[in-house]
Design a protein around this motif. Structure first.
Motif, PDB file in Angstrom:
ATOM      1  N   SER A  58      24.011 -14.574  -3.023  1.00 15.56           N
ATOM      2  CA  SER A  58      23.671 -13.526  -2.076  1.00 15.56           C
ATOM      3  C   SER A  58      22.207 -13.595  -1.714  1.00 15.56           C
ATOM      4  O   SER A  58      21.370 -13.994  -2.519  1.00 15.56           O
ATOM      5  CB  SER A  58      24.004 -12.168  -2.726  1.00 15.56           C
ATOM      6  OG  SER A  58      23.431 -11.175  -1.971  1.00 15.56           O
ATOM      7  N   SER A  59      21.879 -13.227  -0.465  1.00 15.36           N
ATOM      8  CA  SER A  59      20.492 -13.288  -0.018  1.00 15.36           C
ATOM      9  C   SER A  59      19.767 -11.970  -0.221  1.00 15.36           C
ATOM     10  O   SER A  59      18.638 -11.801   0.158  1.00 15.36           O
ATOM     11  CB  SER A  59      20.437 -13.663   1.474  1.00 15.36           C
ATOM     12  OG  SER A  59      21.155 -12.696   2.200  1.00 15.36           O
ATOM     13  N   SER A 109      13.264 -17.496  -5.093  1.00 17.78           N
ATOM     14  CA  SER A 109      14.565 -16.865  -5.356  1.00 17.78           C
ATOM     15  C   SER A 109      14.351 -15.583  -6.140  1.00 17.78           C
ATOM     16  O   SER A 109      13.390 -15.450  -6.907  1.00 17.78           O
ATOM     17  CB  SER A 109      15.479 -17.801  -6.148  1.00 17.78           C
ATOM     18  OG  SER A 109      15.684 -18.991  -5.450  1.00 17.78           O
ATOM     19  N   GLN A 132      19.744 -13.886  -7.562  1.00 17.80           N
ATOM     20  CA  GLN A 132      20.186 -15.135  -6.964  1.00 17.80           C
ATOM     21  C   GLN A 132      20.310 -16.252  -8.013  1.00 17.80           C
ATOM     22  O   GLN A 132      21.094 -17.179  -7.851  1.00 17.80           O
ATOM     23  CB  GLN A 132      19.195 -15.562  -5.870  1.00 17.80           C
ATOM     24  CG  GLN A 132      19.214 -14.647  -4.658  1.00 17.80           C
ATOM     25  CD  GLN A 132      18.135 -15.014  -3.674  1.00 17.80           C
ATOM     26  OE1 GLN A 132      17.036 -15.418  -4.071  1.00 17.80           O
ATOM     27  NE2 GLN A 132      18.429 -14.878  -2.386  1.00 17.80           N
TER      28      GLN A 132
END
Lengths: 294, 543
Positions: A18-19, A179, A183
């Motif tokens: 997921s971002s 990140s 993540q």
């Protein structure tokens, strides 16, 4: 089939890749905490039941028949985990029992049943990573506790390879700021077991990255989110990475390979850990060969 | 971190061995092979034993040895005589060992050969031993052991040395007996001469002082007493004889008086006749003659009456019977004899008394003559006896019927070498191998600074050991390892056991069964050129 089902459930709880930022993930977790806990409890129950069923099958069938069905003498891996992860593949095996015994000893040392320590060794090749993962697997049997394994061996990462998962994004990416924590945390086939790979250095020096403030934040976060935190680090005598991570973790478990690691190296490692003000909770002897005189 | 210094127990030893069992087994096997190979190049020695007994012989011992010398001296003497350099030199020449030595044009040994010979003698001397198996006053049993690389040489040496010694001692004894015999003969002759001289003196003395010597003082006293007793007897006999003479004489006187009275009466009657019948006067011559006769007869009667005895003489004995006269003569003769005997005895008594006075010094003088004589007689007898013994022993020795030295065991050709001992080599190989293997394992253990157990780690580092995990080995890895280890073990074991077996078999054959060994070596022709085999062949060629 079962593993895929579990993965899908985990992805629901911890959306991999997921971002979203870490804060958003934290909010989402808080919102769905009630549902997630119910689902988690159900999954834990299923996993426990599955393990019990497997044991029953194994006990019921003669050894020959079991061997016929499973040529390796163990449960067929539902995923591509390495065969050396015996706590996953051979849950009723002798080695797995030894890891359980280790788990019991460790839990006895921590009354609050929460701990965070780094797993290190005097020299390379003594079985840190395998020990770390197998210990994580037996810790994951405690379904009401969450376990995470962090690969801090940025120089020679093997954990992702053993788990047959991508090695990035991981710790290095997090420390570089590329990140977020959510993540880099990867699920496993066990719902209460998670894994953070080493990540991609991309030209950075490991010591440089580990010296950044993100390390402290990373460890503080996982200590908060998980009951059991295992930090896989390089050998103490070769690199100072363990010392750096140990400053945050506080405790260390020294893995010693029997019949190979020299006493002088072990002494040096203990000395290094003491110099780094890291509490050595104990030693774990690996590669034990049992015969009459042992 | 401090290491404990505890005593090693059997379990520790076994732990060391098992922890490095490959090293232990390999080291042991290699050591055994090395011992076998080294023993293969150790020159073998064969031993042959010959025995002889030496019985006690008073004659020979009195000549040949000193009875007071110690056993050690006897042993050294025997060793020198039996196996001295000279004896061995002659023995090897007799056997023919030096036959092939290099010689010069005169047939003498060259300098190198002499040196070689001296070395050979020295070696043989070092390999000859003499042991007393029995040692008593009556008999000694002596064993002569010879060791040599050649079994035949060992046998010949032992027999030759003993034979030569017996012969040499026999010859020596004969020579000494002969010498002794001559010496004893001279001694006996000398004794005989001395004895004859002393005997002459004794005879002369005894001839001179026979009675004095023969009779002792007591005997002389007895003789004097006897003589006195004889004299008393003789006096009594003399008295009787005198009485007899007196009686006879009285008888004769009475008879003569009666006869004279008758004659007187006749004369008176004739006077009366002449005066009466023939008327002759008083002055007539015839009457005067008758008166004269009557006067004479009366005078004679008167004389006879006054005399105690009468002497019968011629016509005066008229009227006496001749028998009475004879008896009277006999009695008178007997009386005279008795008187003479008494005189003789009295003279003897006088002599005896004189002898008694001189007997003590004479006796001493006689003893001074007889004592050396007796001593000389004893000495002569002794020398004669010794001479007889020597002559008897000499005749025995000369006829080779020896009683002093006798060979009791002839040395046989040894079939197995004495050295190196087979079981000694096997024991050395096994024990040495085990020790060497353990030494290697111990060395490896001492150099091993790794950790072998959780307890050890906990004790050394004083850090708790929270767990011990067995070695994780996958099935595939296990199979590969087992195959690899099995193949390696088979290969190594095959090579090591094969080499060890071959070398052991070779050593057993060589030391235990030399003949089989030679056959085996011939079979394995490739190994036949080894030095030991050549040596054995050389030994066989000497045989």
């Amino acid at each position: 089939m079962e593993a895929n089902k579990k993965n899908s459930v985990e992805e629901t709880v911890f959306p991999v890749g997921s971002s979203d930022t870490g804060a958003e993930n934290s909010d989402a977790t808080e919102k769905d905490s009630g549902t997630a806990q119910k689902v988690q409890g159900a999954l834990d129950q299923i996993a426990q039941d599955m393990a019990g069923v497997t044991e029953l099958i194994r006990e019921a069938l003669p050894d020959e028949d079991w061997q016929d069905q499973t040529p390796s003498g163990s449960i067929q891996a539902p995923c591509g985990y390495s065969e050396v992860l015996v706590a996953h593949h051979d849950r009723g095996g002798m080695v797995t029992e030894e890891y359980r015994s280790l788990r019991t000893n460790l839990l006895a040392r921590y009354a609050q049943e929460r701990f965070c320590f780094l797993v290190t060794s005097a020299e390379a090749g003594e079985g840190k990573t395998v020990t770390c993962l197998n210990l994580a697997f037996v810790l994951a049997e405690r379904v009401d506790h969450r376990t995470i394994v962090v690969d801090f061996n940025l120089r020679n990462s093997q954990m992702a390879e053993l788990l047959k998962v991508p090695s990035s994004p991981g710790v290095a990416d997090y420390l570089r700021g590329k990140s977020e924590l959510s993540q880099i945390i990867q699920p496993t086939v066990y719902p209460n077991l998670f894994f953070i790979p080493a990540g991609n250095l991309e030209g950075y020096q490991a010591s440089e990255l580990l010296g950044r403030s993100g390390l402290k934040k990373l460890i503080a976060q996982v200590r908060e989110d998980f009951d059991y935190v295992l930090l896989d680090t390089p050998s103490v005598n070769k690199y100072s990475d363990a010392g750096v991570a140990g400053l945050e973790a506080g405790d260390a478990l020294l893995v010693v390979r029997m019949n190979k690691t020299r006493r002088e190296a072990v002494t040096q490692a203990i000395q290094s850990l003491q110099n780094a003000n890291i509490n050595l909770i104990g030693m774990l002897m690996t590669h034990q060969k049992k015969h009459f005189f042992n | 971190m401090a290491e404990k210094n505890e005593e090693k127990t059997l379990k520790d030893v076994l732990a060391v061995i098992f922890s490095h069992y490959k090293l232990f087994l390999t080291g042991s096997a290699l050591f055994m092979i090395a011992v076998m190979i080294v023993s293969y190049y150790i020159p073998v020695k064969y031993k042959a034993v010959s025995k002889f007994e030496r019985r006690g012989d008073s004659v020979a011992e009195s000549i040949g040895s000193n009875p007071n010398e110690s056993f050690q001296t006897k042993r050294l003497t025997l060793k020198q005589e039996l196996a001295g350099d000279k004896a061995i030199e002659k023995a090897i020449e007799e056997i023919g060992v030096t036959k092939n030595f290099a010689r010069d044009t005169k047939g003498e040994l060259t300098a190198e050969s002499l040196l070689l010979k001296q070395n050979l003698i020295r070696d043989i001397m070092a390999n000859v031993s003499i042991d007393w198996e029995v040692r008593t006053d009556q008999v000694d049993v002596v064993a002569v052991s010879c060791s040599a690389g050649d079994p035949k040489l060992a046998e010949q040496l032992a027999n030759t040395l003993v034979n030569r010694y017996i012969t040499w001692v026999g010859g020596k004894i004969i020579e000494e007996l002969k010498s002794s015999r001559e010496s004893l003969k001279k001694q006996v002759a000398k004794c005989n001469l001395c004895l004859a001289d002393l005997n002459g003196k004794r005879v002369e003395f005894e001839g001179k002082y026979a009675e004095l010597i023969v009779e002792g003082t007591n005997n002389l006293q007895e003789r004097i007493q006897t003589a006195y007793a004889d004299i008393d007897t003789l006096r009594r006999q003399q008295q009787l004889a005198k009485q007899k003479v007196k009686q006879i004489r009285t008888l004769v006187r009475d008879t003569q008086i009666k006869a004279m009275k008758e004659q007187l009466q006749l004369l008176k009657n004739e006077v009366d006749t002449c005066l009466t019948l023939n008327q002759m006067t008083q002055e007539h011559p015839k009457v005067q003659a008758l008166y004269s006769k009557i006067a004479k007869v009366e005078e004679r009667i008167k004389e006879n009456r006054d005399a105690e005895a009468i002497v019968l003489e011629g016509s005066g004995n008229q009227g006496v019977d001749s028998t009475v006269a004879l008896q009277l003569a006999s009695a008178e003769s007997e009386a005279e004899i008795i008187t003479d005997e008494i005189d003789r005895l009295q003279k003897r008594i006088t002599t005896y008394k004189a002898v008694m006075t001189r007997s003590v010094p004479l006796r001493e003088e006689y003893l001074n003559i007889t004592k050396p004589l007796e001593d000389q007689q004893a000495a002569t007898k002794r020398w004669q006896n010794r001479l007889a013994d020597v002559e008897m022993t000499l005749s025995t020795e000369e006829s080779h019927r020896r009683t002093q030295l006798r060979k009791t065991q002839i040395a046989q050709k040894p079939t197995r070498p004495l050295f190196p001992p087979l079981w000694g080599i096997i024991a050395a190989a096994v024990i040495g191998g085990l020790v060497f293997g353990y030494g290697l394992a111990f060395f490896a253990t001492s150099q091993d600074h790794t950790l072998h157990s959780p307890q050890e780690a906990s004790e050394i580092f004083a850090v708790p050991v929270v767990g011990a995990i067995s070695e994780i080995e996958l099935n595939r890895q296990r199979k590969i390892r087992i195959i690899r280890q099995t193949a390696t073990a088979l290969l190594v074991c095959g090579v090591v056991i094969g080499t060890l077996g071959l070398s052991t078999y070779s050593v057993i054959l060589r030391l235990g069964y030399p003949e089989k060994y030679m056959n085996w070596k011939v079979t394995i022709s490739g190994l036949a050129q080894l030095p030991s085999a050549q040596g054995y062949r050389a030994a066989e060629s000497i045989q």
